[in-house]
Design an enzyme around this catalytic site. Structure first.
Site, mmCIF file in Angstrom:
data_model
loop_
_atom_site.group_PDB
_atom_site.id
_atom_site.type_symbol
_atom_site.label_atom_id
_atom_site.label_comp_id
_atom_site.label_asym_id
_atom_site.label_seq_id
_atom_site.Cartn_x
_atom_site.Cartn_y
_atom_site.Cartn_z
ATOM 1 N N ASP A 29 -34.718 28.388 -1.844
ATOM 2 C CA ASP A 29 -35.076 27.289 -2.586
ATOM 3 C C ASP A 29 -35.462 25.681 -1.824
ATOM 4 O O ASP A 29 -35.598 25.475 -0.672
ATOM 5 C CB ASP A 29 -34.272 26.730 -3.443
ATOM 6 C CG ASP A 29 -33.184 26.359 -2.587
ATOM 7 O OD1 ASP A 29 -32.864 25.642 -1.819
ATOM 8 O OD2 ASP A 29 -31.896 27.632 -2.172
ATOM 9 N N ASP B 144 -33.785 23.538 -2.721
ATOM 10 C CA ASP B 144 -32.949 22.423 -2.463
ATOM 11 C C ASP B 144 -32.608 21.253 -4.037
ATOM 12 O O ASP B 144 -33.635 22.163 -5.249
ATOM 13 C CB ASP B 144 -32.539 21.299 -1.254
ATOM 14 C CG ASP B 144 -31.570 20.790 -1.261
ATOM 15 O OD1 ASP B 144 -30.388 21.750 -1.337
ATOM 16 O OD2 ASP B 144 -30.884 19.758 -1.279
#
Length: 281
Positions: A206, A208
């Site tokens: 991802d 974040d």
């Protein structure tokens, strides 16, 4: 011998021919589980699941000292970890593999960070905490397989278990960090105290939460949507690497305690002398 530390989702090694399961206690408590010794493609290896069987341990609950000590006592001189990480850099994309070579400790003091203290004083250099030889070994293999791979990155270790705030994410980016995770500290530093070459393969899941688009913000659901495919990439790279010669750990890592221990041998108890002798092997 190479030890492999399995992170999220990597609770065992497919294709590992198990020779022995080692149940061990250490002067620093119990590790996350049994150490599995076996043959993995061309090499003898040790394997330990960082979070225990069934992923039962949160990052701050892992007994990192016991894990590292148990692996060293079983004969490990190198440790290759696998970890889920968030990206703090736009070009390090979810689904990529990334190996940090520097660390920024943003934990909160809940973890035992060193083998030393309580009558044994030492100060070990961690200016370059990662084994370049291990990174090169994985880097070469990833490029042969045409897998998107990044190196020369800085990993920020946060306490968890909560996912971070956007302010924290921006702070870590401004501090020069490229990856964020919850498990590599103090693991990386304890490995150096144990004179073990260390590196970790980060599975980027991802961005974040620093991007303005909230659909890009990390969540457990989004992590696992991508994680399986990324883990398969990492496993393929590991399998291919294990069919090549293992790297040689750097001599400066294998002698990291030389001159670092300040306490004289005559001041050590028998128990202290024994565990220190294990770290020095």
């Amino acid at each position: 011998m190479l030890a492999i530390m399995g992170g999220t989702g990597l609770h065992d090694l497919p294709d590992l021919t198990v020779v022995e399961r080692i149940q061990v206690d250490t002067p620093f408590g119990s590790p996350s589980g049994d150490i599995v010794q076996g043959r993995f493609h061309e090499h003898n290896v040790l394997f330990l699941a960082r979070h225990g069987a069934g992923h039962r341990l949160l990052p701050h609950e892992v007994n990192y000292r016991a894990n590292i000590f148990a692996l060293k006592a079983a004969g490990a001189t190198m440790l290759l970890g696998f970890s889920a990480v968030g990206s703090l850099a736009l070009d390090v994309k979810p689904g990529d593999l990334a190996m940090p070579e520097q660390y920024f400790d943003f934990t909160r003091g809940k973890r035992e960070y060193t083998f030393f203290g309580n009558g044994v004083a030492a100060h070990v250099s961690t200016a370059k905490p990662v084994s370049a030889a291990l990174v090169d070994w994985i880097d070469d293999t990833a490029h042969e397989l045409n897998v998107s791979f990044h190196r020369n990155l800085t990993y920020a270790c946060v306490e968890g278990p909560r996912l971070g705030t956007q302010a924290e994410s921006h702070f870590l980016r401004q501090a020069g960090c490229h990856l964020v995770g919850m498990t590599n500290v103090p693991e990386v530093f304890l490995a150096r105290e144990a004179q073990m070459a260390y590196a970790t393969v980060g599975l980027v899941t991802d961005y974040d939460c620093w991007l303005d688009d909230p659909t890009q913000h990390v969540s457990v659901e989004h992590v696992f949507q991508l994680y399986g495919a990324t883990l398969a990439k990492a496993q393929n790279v590991l399998k291919a690497a294990m069919q090549r010669p293992l790297p040689e750990p750097e001599s400066e890592i294998r002698s990291a305690l030389k001159g670092a221990v300040l306490t004289r041998d005559t001041e050590l108890t028998e128990v202290q002398w024994q565990w220190l002798d294990t770290l020095k092997r």
